[in-house]
Design an enzyme around this catalytic site. Structure first.
Site, PDB file in Angstrom:
ATOM      1  N   LYS A 274       0.983  -0.680   0.187  1.00  0.00           N
ATOM      2  CA  LYS A 274      -0.325  -0.343  -0.124  1.00  0.00           C
ATOM      3  C   LYS A 274       1.009   1.673   0.076  1.00  0.00           C
ATOM      4  CE  LYS A 274      -4.547   1.594   2.470  1.00  0.00           C
ATOM      5  NZ  LYS A 274      -5.025   2.052   0.718  1.00  0.00           N
TER       6      LYS A 274
HETATM    7  N1  PMP Z   1      -7.922  -2.570  -2.730  1.00  0.00           N
HETATM    8  C1  PMP Z   1      -7.721  -0.931  -2.509  1.00  0.00           C
HETATM    9  C2  PMP Z   1      -6.246  -0.076  -4.047  1.00  0.00           C
HETATM   10  C3  PMP Z   1      -7.014   0.030  -1.755  1.00  0.00           C
HETATM   11  O1  PMP Z   1      -6.520   0.649  -2.071  1.00  0.00           O
HETATM   12  C4  PMP Z   1      -8.488  -0.681  -0.774  1.00  0.00           C
HETATM   13  C5  PMP Z   1      -7.887  -0.255   0.335  1.00  0.00           C
HETATM   14  N2  PMP Z   1      -7.167  -0.429   1.549  1.00  0.00           N
HETATM   15  C6  PMP Z   1      -9.007  -1.728  -0.642  1.00  0.00           C
HETATM   16  C7  PMP Z   1      -8.378  -2.451  -1.743  1.00  0.00           C
HETATM   17  C8  PMP Z   1     -10.058  -2.274   0.021  1.00  0.00           C
HETATM   18  O2  PMP Z   1      -8.006  -2.881   1.065  1.00  0.00           O
HETATM   19  P1  PMP Z   1      -8.594  -3.276   2.725  1.00  0.00           P
HETATM   20  O3  PMP Z   1      -9.996  -3.931   2.983  1.00  0.00           O
HETATM   21  O4  PMP Z   1      -7.380  -3.748   3.078  1.00  0.00           O
HETATM   22  O5  PMP Z   1      -8.567  -2.051   3.079  1.00  0.00           O
END
Ligand code: PMP
Length: 303
Positions: free
Chosen positions: A157
């Site tokens: 991320k």
């Molecule tokens: N895809 C992307 C590109 C994201 O930024 C996020 C948010 N973190 C998600 C999916 C969903 O991930 P999570 O459930 O861990 O928040």
């Protein structure tokens, strides 16, 4: 965005306005940093952060993928999060840890730059927009492709990755849609700008495999909850036409929670309204994050 009172930065809780970085910080120029998005929910027994440790593990892994390590342990980051929520007196909030590379060199190598970690918290209600949780989201297939696995590090991320998602989301919103659906560079459905996608087909859930996607914590939560509800969950690649011929679809993510996806490119998905399986998953999700069931009590860190 509503300003909060305090921010945790490098182990200290400081006033919001004092949490600044220098203009020649490396991350600001090149996007070389990593972050998280986490939610704290108001439960009957006080504020609780959902899957906090897992988010911090992903933060550390994101840094590892980029090639640096965090100067704090997981326990310190977990405690720092609790501390900053308490310092702001929030019962419910969004949490944004950020590990960034500071001043020390403006070349692309970052070895001489110190790594800092900040944890900001603020109030954030429905990320996806008012009424969208109930009525559903309308998405368009983005003209931008999700990063190829050898273009960017898709499991991290990382700050710089979000230029793509910002472009995709902005394009969709300027065009009158709520959200963008990105395909991968082979044309398979990848993810939304901040969420993963699930389809409902003949009562089973189908979601793309993680290969080129962020390892989503909500995606994992939904898979666990769906299987507990007795639903079949399959991870498989699919194309955009599969979305259009599904009975239901929904997006999941920390910000988006469980949001029905009711239209793609102005064509209805299923009935064009949030469907029964989506609602069932939504209910299970909110029951869990608000601590109304003891089944996954270990997913909640009380503040
Ligand atoms: N895809 C992307 C590109 C994201 O930024 C996020 C948010 N973190 C998600 C999916 C969903 O991930 P999570 O459930 O861990 O928040």
């Amino acid at each position: 965005m509503e300003k909060a009172e305090k921010i945790w930065i490098n182990g200290e809780v400081v006033p919001w306005d004092d949490a600044t970085v220098h203009l020649v910080s490396n991350t600001l120029h090149y996007g070389f940093g990593v972050f998280e998005g986490i939610r704290c929910y108001k439960t009957d027994t006080g504020p609780a952060v959902f899957r906090l440790r897992e988010h911090m593990v992903r933060l550390a892994r994101s840094a590892e993928i980029l090639g640096f390590s965090l100067p704090y342990t997981l326990d310190e980051l977990v405690e720092g999060t609790r501390e900053v929520i308490r310092a702001n007196g929030f019962e419910q909030c969004y949490i944004r840890p950020l590990a960034y590379v500071g001043e020390g060199g403006m070349g692309l190598s970052y070895e001489d730059c110190p790594v800092s970690v900040a944890i900001a918290v603020w109030f954030w209600g429905e990320y996806v927009g008012k009424g969208t949780l109930e009525n559903g989201s309308r998405a368009r297939v983005s003209t931008y492709a999700r990063h190829h696995i050898n273009t960017n590090m898709s499991k991290a991320k990382a700050c710089g990755n979000y230029m793509l998602f910002q472009m995709a989301r902005t394009e969709a919103r300027r065009d009158g849609y709520d959200e963008a659906l990105l395909l991968d560079s082979n044309g398979h459905v990848a993810e939304g700008s901040v969420e993963h996608i699930f389809l409902v087909r003949d009562g089973a859930l189908v979601t793309p495999p993680l290969t080129h996607l962020l390892d989503g914590i909500t995606r994992n939560t939904v898979i666990v909850l769906a299987r507990e509800l007795g639903l079949e969950v399959r991870e498989e690649l699919f194309s955009r036409d599969h979305v259009l011929t599904s009975d239901e679809a929904f997006f999941v993510g920390t910000g988006a929670e469980v949001t029905p996806l009711v239209e793609l490119d102005r064509r209805p998905i299923g009935s064009g309204k949030p469907g029964p399986v989506t609602k069932q998953i939504q209910e299970a999700y909110f029951t869990t994050v608000y601590g109304r069931s003891n089944r996954h009590a270990d997913w909640l860190t009380y503040v």
